[in-house]
Design a protein around this motif. Structure first.
Motif, PDB file in Angstrom:
ATOM      1  N   TYR A 101       0.838  -1.212   0.000  1.00 30.77           N
ATOM      2  CA  TYR A 101       0.000   0.000   0.000  1.00 30.77           C
ATOM      3  C   TYR A 101       0.869   1.257   0.000  1.00 30.77           C
ATOM      4  N   ASP A 102       1.875   1.286   0.885  1.00 32.61           N
ATOM      5  CA  ASP A 102       2.754   2.463   0.983  1.00 32.61           C
ATOM      6  C   ASP A 102       3.396   2.774  -0.357  1.00 32.61           C
ATOM      7  N   MET A 103       3.886   1.717  -1.008  1.00 35.60           N
ATOM      8  CA  MET A 103       4.600   1.919  -2.264  1.00 35.60           C
ATOM      9  C   MET A 103       3.659   2.479  -3.333  1.00 35.60           C
ATOM     10  N   ILE A 104       2.527   1.814  -3.532  1.00 35.62           N
ATOM     11  CA  ILE A 104       1.630   2.251  -4.598  1.00 35.62           C
ATOM     12  C   ILE A 104       1.074   3.633  -4.289  1.00 35.62           C
ATOM     13  N   ALA A 105       0.699   3.879  -3.020  1.00 35.68           N
ATOM     14  CA  ALA A 105       0.155   5.182  -2.643  1.00 35.68           C
ATOM     15  C   ALA A 105       1.192   6.285  -2.858  1.00 35.68           C
ATOM     16  N   VAL A 113       1.680   8.968   3.165  1.00 31.51           N
ATOM     17  CA  VAL A 113       1.497   7.588   3.604  1.00 31.51           C
ATOM     18  C   VAL A 113       1.884   7.368   5.063  1.00 31.51           C
ATOM     19  N   PHE A 114       2.585   8.346   5.665  1.00 32.18           N
ATOM     20  CA  PHE A 114       3.015   8.093   7.046  1.00 32.18           C
ATOM     21  C   PHE A 114       1.965   8.554   8.053  1.00 32.18           C
ATOM     22  N   VAL A 115       0.932   9.260   7.589  1.00 34.98           N
ATOM     23  CA  VAL A 115      -0.063   9.758   8.538  1.00 34.98           C
ATOM     24  C   VAL A 115      -1.048   8.652   8.909  1.00 34.98           C
ATOM     25  N   ARG A 116      -1.927   8.308   8.015  1.00 36.10           N
ATOM     26  CA  ARG A 116      -2.772   7.140   8.233  1.00 36.10           C
ATOM     27  C   ARG A 116      -3.315   6.684   6.899  1.00 36.10           C
ATOM     28  N   LYS A 117      -3.806   5.457   6.886  1.00 35.46           N
ATOM     29  CA  LYS A 117      -4.303   4.906   5.641  1.00 35.46           C
ATOM     30  C   LYS A 117      -5.512   5.686   5.168  1.00 35.46           C
ATOM     31  N   ASN A 118      -5.524   5.983   3.891  1.00 35.50           N
ATOM     32  CA  ASN A 118      -6.676   6.632   3.290  1.00 35.50           C
ATOM     33  C   ASN A 118      -7.599   5.521   2.780  1.00 35.50           C
ATOM     34  N   ARG A 119      -8.776   5.411   3.408  1.00 32.98           N
ATOM     35  CA  ARG A 119      -9.693   4.301   3.095  1.00 32.98           C
ATOM     36  C   ARG A 119      -9.985   4.181   1.601  1.00 32.98           C
ATOM     37  N   ARG A 120     -10.305   5.330   0.987  1.00 34.31           N
ATOM     38  CA  ARG A 120     -10.702   5.287  -0.421  1.00 34.31           C
ATOM     39  C   ARG A 120      -9.565   4.835  -1.317  1.00 34.31           C
ATOM     40  N   LEU A 121      -8.389   5.395  -1.010  1.00 34.73           N
ATOM     41  CA  LEU A 121      -7.204   5.032  -1.785  1.00 34.73           C
ATOM     42  C   LEU A 121      -6.883   3.552  -1.592  1.00 34.73           C
ATOM     43  N   TYR A 122      -7.050   3.096  -0.357  1.00 29.97           N
ATOM     44  CA  TYR A 122      -6.774   1.701  -0.029  1.00 29.97           C
ATOM     45  C   TYR A 122      -7.658   0.774  -0.859  1.00 29.97           C
ATOM     46  N   GLN A 124      -9.148   1.530  -3.669  1.00 31.98           N
ATOM     47  CA  GLN A 124      -8.777   1.705  -5.079  1.00 31.98           C
ATOM     48  C   GLN A 124      -7.561   0.837  -5.416  1.00 31.98           C
ATOM     49  N   ILE A 125      -6.578   0.847  -4.526  1.00 30.11           N
ATOM     50  CA  ILE A 125      -5.367   0.064  -4.762  1.00 30.11           C
ATOM     51  C   ILE A 125      -5.688  -1.421  -4.719  1.00 30.11           C
ATOM     52  N   ARG A 126      -6.557  -1.804  -3.757  1.00 32.57           N
ATOM     53  CA  ARG A 126      -6.907  -3.218  -3.631  1.00 32.57           C
ATOM     54  C   ARG A 126      -7.602  -3.701  -4.913  1.00 32.57           C
ATOM     55  N   GLU A 127      -8.470  -2.857  -5.445  1.00 35.64           N
ATOM     56  CA  GLU A 127      -9.180  -3.217  -6.670  1.00 35.64           C
ATOM     57  C   GLU A 127      -8.219  -3.422  -7.836  1.00 35.64           C
ATOM     58  N   SER A 128      -7.262  -2.507  -7.949  1.00 38.00           N
ATOM     59  CA  SER A 128      -6.358  -2.635  -9.089  1.00 38.00           C
ATOM     60  C   SER A 128      -5.426  -3.835  -8.909  1.00 38.00           C
ATOM     61  N   LEU A 129      -5.151  -4.195  -7.660  1.00 35.17           N
ATOM     62  CA  LEU A 129      -4.326  -5.388  -7.438  1.00 35.17           C
ATOM     63  C   LEU A 129      -5.087  -6.657  -7.837  1.00 35.17           C
ATOM     64  N   CYS A 130      -6.435  -6.566  -7.796  1.00 29.87           N
ATOM     65  CA  CYS A 130      -7.262  -7.715  -8.151  1.00 29.87           C
ATOM     66  C   CYS A 130      -7.016  -8.177  -9.591  1.00 29.87           C
ATOM     67  N   VAL A 131      -6.682  -7.234 -10.473  1.00 27.49           N
ATOM     68  CA  VAL A 131      -6.470  -7.577 -11.886  1.00 27.49           C
ATOM     69  C   VAL A 131      -5.433  -8.694 -12.010  1.00 27.49           C
ATOM     70  N   PHE A 132      -4.437  -8.682 -11.119  1.00 28.31           N
ATOM     71  CA  PHE A 132      -3.388  -9.698 -11.183  1.00 28.31           C
ATOM     72  C   PHE A 132      -3.404 -10.607  -9.947  1.00 28.31           C
TER      73      PHE A 132
END
Lengths: 248, 270
Positions: A101-105, A113-122, A124-132
Motif C-alpha cells: 500500500y505504501d509503495m503504490i500510494a 502515507v506516514f499519517v494514516r491509511k486513506n480508506r478510499r485510496l486503499y 482503489q489500490i486493492r481493486e487494481s491489485l485484483c487484476v493480477f
C-alpha cells in the motif's frame, strides 16, 4: 483500470529517429518504431545493445534526439501519451518498512502515507491489485515479496492510470519457468482486454516467439524487425546470437 | 516527587526541555528517509561542515558566524547532491573526500593562532545554553519541515524506491532531493550548537534505525521513530540533570540502548 475495452487498433505510437548519446558515445541511433495498441512488441539483443536505454529514453529519463508521437489513426489527432512502466528491480533492502500500500500510494497520490491509511485510496489500490490476483498482498512488506509477487504488484501499479503504452524492462529475472509462462499469459491478457500497446525487453527467445506480435532486434540501431519468424531467420539475428545456443 | 520536579524550577532547564520537544520529532522524521536512502554518511558530512561554515564566517569577518554556518551548509548539501548525481564513482568516496576536505579547511582556519579552544564547545554542544529566541527559530523550522514532509514525503519515498519509475510519474526528482538536502542542512545547523558535531548524526540515525527494526509499514516506522526520539530526548535531559553528565551524550546513550533492544526484539520476530 476497471473498464475493459477491446483494443481498437486505431491508436498508434510512432518513434521517429530516436538517438541517444551519452558522454560522446553513441548508444542508440536511427530508431524508428511503429507500435499499435493491442500488440506486444519484444525488444531483443545482446547485453549492452541499448535495450534499457531505449526504454529510459522513451520515458524521457535520459535526454534523446528524435521524437515520440501518439496519434489517433482515424483523425490524426495528437494526444498525450500515458506510459506505464515496470522497472527491472526496486531499490529495497530487507526490513525496509514499506508495505505494498505504501509503495503504490507513494506513486499514485499525494496523501502522505506516514499519517494514516486513506480508506478510499486503499480500496482503489486493492481493486487494481485484483487484476493480477495480488489483492492479498496489499499489507505485506514489499521487501518480503517473492519475485513473482513483486512483479504482479508492479504490473498492477503500472496499469492503474490506464496507460496507452506499457514498458517492461526485463521483468522476468528471478522467476521460475512456471512463473514466466504465467507472466506472458498476463501480458497477453492485458493487451487483449485493455486499450494499450506493450513493449517488452526480453532475454527469452522462446517466449518471444510464442507471444510477441512484433520483434525488434537491437544493437545500437535496429538490425531487424518484423514477426518473430522473419527476425529469427535474418542474417543479423544469426550473427548476434551465434555464440549462444538458442532453442527456438 | 520533588526530585522529579525540581529541575523545572530552572529557566535553562525549561528552555532545554522545549528545545528537545521540538528538535527530537524533527530528527525522527528526517531520520526515516536518511536511513531508507542510506544517507547516514551524507548527514554526517553535513554536520562536520559546520566547522567550515564558521571558519568561512571568521575569514570574511561576518559578525554572526551562525549565519555563515547555515549558508555554507546549504551550499555544501546542494553541491554534494549535484556531484553524487553526476559522478559514476561511489557516493561514499565522494562524500568522504568533500567532508574531510571541508573539515581540514575549517580546522586549519579556526586553529590559526591557537584559538581553537573558543570553538571546541561546538564539538560536544550544550543544550542548557539555549535561549528563548533560539527556540522561536526552532518552532519556525519545525512548522516548515512538517509542511514539507506532509507535501513531499510520498515523492521522496517514490524516488527512494525507483528513480526511473518516479520520473515516469512526473515527479521532479532533482527538486525534491535538493529540498530534502536543504531542510536537512537547516535543521542540522540550527541544532548543532546544542547537540554537538560529534553526536548529531547519532540523533538523526538511531531513532529511525531502531524503528526500522520493528516497523512493517510507513505509519509504524514514523510513529516508533518519533516516540523513541522524544523519549530518549526527554529522559536524557532529566537524567543528565541528576547525574551531571552532558545532555547530548546521555540522549545518545539512551537511543543506543533502544536500538539494541529493538534489534534483538526484531530478530525474535523473524
Amino acid at each position: 483500470m476497471r473498464k475493459i475495452i477491446k483494443p481498437c487498433g486505431l491508436h498508434c505510437i510512432k518513434v521517429k529517429d530516436l538517438g541517444v548519446v551519452i558522454g560522446g558515445q553513441v548508444i542508440l541511433k536511427d530508431i524508428n518504431l511503429h507500435i499499435h495498441c493491442g500488440t506486444l512488441t519484444a525488444i531483443i539483443g545482446k547485453n549492452g545493445a541499448g535495450k534499457s536505454t531505449l526504454i529510459k529514453a522513451m520515458l524521457n529519463d535520459i535526454s534523446h534526439t528524435g521524437e515520440i508521437e501518439f496519434k489517433d489513426r482515424e483523425n490524426g489527432h495528437m494526444q498525450k501519451l500515458r506510459i506505464g512502466y515496470v522497472p527491472q528491480n526496486l531499490n529495497i533492502e530487507k526490513h525496509t518498512p514499506v508495505s505494498v500500500y505504501d509503495m503504490i500510494a507513494s506513486y499514485q497520490s499525494n496523501c502522505p502515507v506516514f499519517v494514516r491509511k486513506n480508506r478510499r485510496l486503499y480500496e482503489q489500490i486493492r481493486e487494481s491489485l485484483c487484476v493480477f490476483e495480488a489483492e492479498t498482498l496489499i499489507d505485506k512488506q514489499v521487501c518480503n515479496l517473492s519475485g513473482g509477487e513483486l512483479q504482479r504488484v508492479l504490473l498492477s501499479m503500472a496499469v492503474m492510470d490506464e496507460p496507452n503504452l506499457l514498458l517492461l524492462d526485463e521483468p522476468v529475472s528471478g522467476i521460475d519457468q512456471n512463473g514466466m509462462e504465467l507472466f506472458y499469459k498476463r501480458i497477453e491478457y492485458l493487451k487483449e482486454h485493455f486499450d494499450l500497446a506493450v513493449i517488452l525487453i526480453s532475454h527469452d527467445l522462446g517466449y518471444v516467439k510464442k507471444y510477441a506480435d512484433h520483434v525488434v532486434l537491437l544493437d545500437e540501431r535496429i538490425l531487424a524487425q518484423g514477426s518473430a519468424g522473419e527476425v529469427y531467420s535474418s542474417e543479423a539475428f544469426r550473427k548476434t546470437f551465434a555464440e549462444t545456443e538458442v532453442q527456438i | 516527587m520533588e526530585m522529579f520536579t525540581v529541575w523545572w524550577e530552572y529557566g535553562f532547564m525549561r528552555n532545554a526541555f522545549f528545545a528537545i520537544l521540538i528538535i527530537t520529532p524533527l530528527f525522527a522524521l528526517l531520520g526515516t528517509m536518511i536511513v531508507n536512502n542510506k544517507m547516514a554518511f551524507f548527514s554526517d558530512a553535513l554536520g562536520h561542515s559546520a566547522l567550515t561554515g564558521i571558519a568561512v564566517g571568521v575569514v570574511l569577518g561576518v559578525s554572526d558566524t551562525s549565519l555563515s554556518m547555515v549558508i555554507f551548509a546549504v551550499i555544501f548539501a546542494l553541491l554534494l547532491n549535484k556531484i553524487s548525481r553526476r559522478s559514476a564513482s561511489s557516493t561514499d568516496t565522494i562524500i568522504s573526500v568533500f567532508s574531510s576536505c571541508s573539515i581540514a579547511v575549517g580546522l586549519a582556519i579556526l586553529s590559526k593562532g591557537g584559538n581553537f579552544g573558543k570553538y571546541s564547545s561546538l564539538l560536544v554542544g550544550d543544550i542548557l545554553s539555549i535561549t528563548g529566541k533560539e527556540i522561536f527559530y526552532l518552532v519556525l523550522i519545525f512548522a516548515a519541515t512538517l509542511c514539507f514532509w506532509l507535501l513531499a514525503f510520498n515523492k521522496l519515498n517514490a524516488i527512494s524506491l525507483n528513480k526511473t519509475l518516479a520520473k515516469s510519474r512526473g515527479i521532479r526528482i532533482n527538486l525534491i532531493e535538493n529540498l530534502f538536502a536543504v531542510f536537512l542542512a537547516l535543521i542540522v545547523m540550527l541544532s548543532i550548537k546544542w547537540v554537538g558535531i560529534l553526536i548529531i548524526n547519532a540523533l538523526l540515525i538511531l531513532p529511525a534505525a531502531s524503528s526500522r527494526n520493528i516497523a512493517e509499514n510507513m505509519r509504524e516506522y514514523h510513529f516508533f521513530s518519533v516516540v523513541f526520539s522524544m523519549f530518549s530526548g526527554m529522559l536524557g535531559l532529566i537524567i543528565s540533570y541528576f547525574t551531571n553528565v552532558a545532555t547530548g551524550p546521555m540522549i545518545v546513550i539512551l537511543a543506543s540502548v533502544i536500538y539494541f533492544c529493538t534489534y534483538f526484539y526484531g530478530k525474535k520476530l523473524d
